[in-house]
Design an enzyme around this catalytic site. Structure first.
Site, PDB file in Angstrom:
ATOM      1  N   GLU A  41      37.548  52.611  22.346  1.00 54.99           N
ATOM      2  CA  GLU A  41      38.637  54.006  22.748  1.00 54.99           C
ATOM      3  C   GLU A  41      38.956  54.203  24.353  1.00 54.99           C
ATOM      4  OE1 GLU A  41      39.776  56.241  20.989  1.00 54.99           O
ATOM      5  OE2 GLU A  41      37.643  56.620  20.551  1.00 54.99           O
ATOM      6  N   ASP A  44      43.697  51.254  25.080  1.00 51.17           N
ATOM      7  CA  ASP A  44      44.475  50.494  24.200  1.00 51.17           C
ATOM      8  C   ASP A  44      45.997  50.382  25.109  1.00 51.17           C
ATOM      9  OD1 ASP A  44      45.540  53.024  24.404  1.00 51.17           O
ATOM     10  OD2 ASP A  44      46.308  53.199  22.326  1.00 51.17           O
ATOM     11  N   GLY A 134      41.895  65.791  17.231  1.00 51.68           N
ATOM     12  CA  GLY A 134      42.185  63.981  17.539  1.00 51.68           C
ATOM     13  C   GLY A 134      42.485  63.109  16.500  1.00 51.68           C
ATOM     14  N   SER A 137      47.307  63.383  13.940  1.00 54.89           N
ATOM     15  CA  SER A 137      48.873  64.351  13.333  1.00 54.89           C
ATOM     16  C   SER A 137      50.107  63.257  13.638  1.00 54.89           C
ATOM     17  CB  SER A 137      48.499  65.620  13.141  1.00 54.89           C
ATOM     18  OG  SER A 137      48.120  65.694  14.296  1.00 54.89           O
ATOM     19  N   SER A 138      50.216  63.463  15.287  1.00 50.50           N
ATOM     20  CA  SER A 138      52.114  63.088  14.922  1.00 50.50           C
ATOM     21  C   SER A 138      52.085  61.868  15.131  1.00 50.50           C
ATOM     22  CB  SER A 138      51.765  63.816  16.316  1.00 50.50           C
ATOM     23  OG  SER A 138      51.133  63.054  17.251  1.00 50.50           O
ATOM     24  N   GLU A 170      57.830  59.567  20.658  1.00 52.29           N
ATOM     25  CA  GLU A 170      56.750  60.043  21.422  1.00 52.29           C
ATOM     26  C   GLU A 170      55.964  59.688  22.862  1.00 52.29           C
ATOM     27  OE1 GLU A 170      52.455  60.959  20.085  1.00 52.29           O
ATOM     28  OE2 GLU A 170      52.500  60.354  18.208  1.00 52.29           O
ATOM     29  N   ASP A 182      47.208  54.297  17.500  1.00 51.53           N
ATOM     30  CA  ASP A 182      47.048  55.685  16.497  1.00 51.53           C
ATOM     31  C   ASP A 182      48.192  55.337  15.793  1.00 51.53           C
ATOM     32  OD1 ASP A 182      45.318  56.496  18.605  1.00 51.53           O
ATOM     33  OD2 ASP A 182      47.075  58.394  18.929  1.00 51.53           O
TER      34      ASP A 182
HETATM   35  C1  GLA Z   1      45.028  59.333  22.096  1.00 52.67           C
HETATM   36  C2  GLA Z   1      45.648  57.760  22.391  1.00 52.67           C
HETATM   37  C3  GLA Z   1      45.841  57.003  22.171  1.00 52.67           C
HETATM   38  C4  GLA Z   1      44.118  55.641  22.765  1.00 52.67           C
HETATM   39  C5  GLA Z   1      43.216  56.990  22.617  1.00 52.67           C
HETATM   40  C6  GLA Z   1      41.990  56.721  23.034  1.00 52.67           C
HETATM   41  O1  GLA Z   1      44.732  59.042  20.777  1.00 52.67           O
HETATM   42  O2  GLA Z   1      46.698  58.671  21.636  1.00 52.67           O
HETATM   43  O3  GLA Z   1      47.120  55.936  22.139  1.00 52.67           O
HETATM   44  O4  GLA Z   1      44.842  56.287  24.007  1.00 52.67           O
HETATM   45  O5  GLA Z   1      43.896  58.594  22.654  1.00 52.67           O
HETATM   46  O6  GLA Z   1      41.483  55.671  22.878  1.00 52.67           O
END
Ligand code: GLA
Length: 400
Positions: A41, A44, A134, A137-138, A170, A182
């Site tokens: 988490e 990325d 979280g 969805s987008s 985005e 994501d």
């Molecule tokens: C959001 C961001 C991802 C990632 C997470 C945390 O979902 O869109 O790119 O950074 O938070 O892990």
């Protein structure tokens, strides 16, 4: 009719209403799932490793031909009160007036920037990924649009290209500084598996999840304004910490190097960096535990991730911490632990994820219900989710 067929029917119906019921039918349908991250988490955007899986909630895009005399993309967004948009393909694509419009326009623009040409098309979009929870969805929306637009124009882009297009939309058209996890999850996951992604190279491989494990997602019901501010601030702190250590990204540090070079770094930046570096180290052990169905190992590594996000990265909330503690207690500790649990996604509210022995799924759900029946304020909801494959073309059942 199953969940996905109902969504397809909704998209088809919306298409008919928007573009004329005596006009042409949508010709093809595409689905792109939401995701939940199991571990890795806030790493990325530090070039780290992540381990998300796609869930059984989708964006469905129905697509059909547009007018060749005035080439344009015409869109109806069913879940946005059937709001409409139209932009010409012979002129520069600029931002629209709402987030969903910007995702569609951004995706089209990113496809053009990669040197591809889109043909005129009509799109109807419907989905059931909860918005703001979280669960991405987008990303699912943007990946679904990217897949539909490219395939309908005869282009066969791979998952990585689709993910980069969706992320570009985005970043540039929506103005969110999200990483690539994501979109990669929505584009590239495999059923019954998590996806181990190296966010530096975008190499990825499915990690088949042991068949006696179940995925439980708990939506805290908490939606925080702070999400974006907090996210951007954390990103900036990571950049500052990497600069202190003179590395390209925090991925390039070990815990030893982190401690050795600490002098002169502000304590909160050190803590942020310690989360990132330690979290990256947890991803591969988690993947092994997941593949082997080793619930005590999962419990340990997911607990460590949560504590790090709570204490070093400071993106949890008291309600989320409480949910994680309640579920952790219900799953048991040490060698007897029946699964792991942690916050998931960007933080500041949102969801908690538990990966548990199938026999323990009910006790997670009951623990959440008991806690929230007892003091009833936040409507947290828990459910078992299936792990799905990534974005693909889907065929409607029956004539619709
Ligand atoms: C959001 C961001 C991802 C990632 C997470 C945390 O979902 O869109 O790119 O950074 O938070 O892990």
């Amino acid at each position: 009719m199953n969940r996905r067929d109902r969504l397809i029917a909704r998209a088809r119906q919306g298409y008919r209403l928007a573009f004329g019921s005596d006009g042409p039918e949508p010709q093809r349908f595409f689905a792109a799932p939401g995701r939940v991250n199991l571990i890795g988490e806030h790493v990325d955007y530090n070039d780290g490793l992540v381990l998300p899986c796609a869930i059984d909630r989708d964006t469905i895009v129905a697509i059909g031909p547009g007018n060749i005399d005035a080439p344009a993309i015409e869109v109806v967004a069913i879940d946005m009160g059937s709001a409409r948009d139209r932009f010409g393909l012979d002129e520069p694509i600029v931002q629209g007036t709402s987030n969903w419009q910007n995702l569609v326009r951004g995706v089209a623009e990113m496809i053009h920037r990669r040197g591809h040409t889109l043909g005129p098309a009509r799109l109807s979009i419907a989905g059931d990924v909860p918005i703001g929870a979280g669960l991405s969805s987008s990303a699912s929306f943007a990946v679904g649009v990217a897949l539909a637009l490219t395939r309908f124009s005869g282009l066969d882009l791979n998952a990585k290209e689709l993910a980069l297009i969706a992320q570009g939309a985005e970043n540039e058209f929506l103005g969110t500084a999200c990483g690539i996890m994501d979109q990669m999850a929505s584009a590239a996951c495999t059923a019954q598996s998590a996806l181990l992604i190296d966010c530096r190279t975008l190499e990825h491989m499915p990690i088949p999840v042991a068949s006696d494990l179940a995925l439980v997602i708990v939506d805290s019901g908490i939606r925080r304004e702070l999400v974006e501010t907090g996210f951007n601030e954390r990103r900036a702190q990571c950049v500052a910490a990497a600069r202190h250590y003179r590395v390209d990204a925090l991925r390039d540090l070990t815990l030893e190097a982190l401690k050795a070079g600490r002098a002169g770094l502000e304590p909160d930046l050190f803590a942020r960096a310690r989360h990132v570096v330690s979290e990256i180290e947890r991803v591969e052990p988690a993947a092994v535990a997941l593949a082997h169905g080793d619930t005590p190992a999962l419990a340990q590594v997911m607990r460590a991730s949560h504590v790090s996000l709570r204490d070093d990265y400071e993106v949890t909330t008291p309600e989320i911490d409480r949910l994680v503690d309640t579920i952790g207690a219900a799953l048991g500790r040490g060698d007897a632990a029946l699964g792991g649990v942690r916050m998931t996604g960007g933080g500041f509210g949102g969801c908690v994820v538990a990966v548990v022995h199938t026999s323990a799924a009910d006790r997670v759900i009951e623990a959440v219900e008991a806690q929230y029946n007892a003091d009833a304020e936040t409507p947290a909801t828990a459910a078992v989710y299936a792990m799905m494959g990534g974005a693909c073309e889907v065929t409607p059942q029956g004539s619709g």
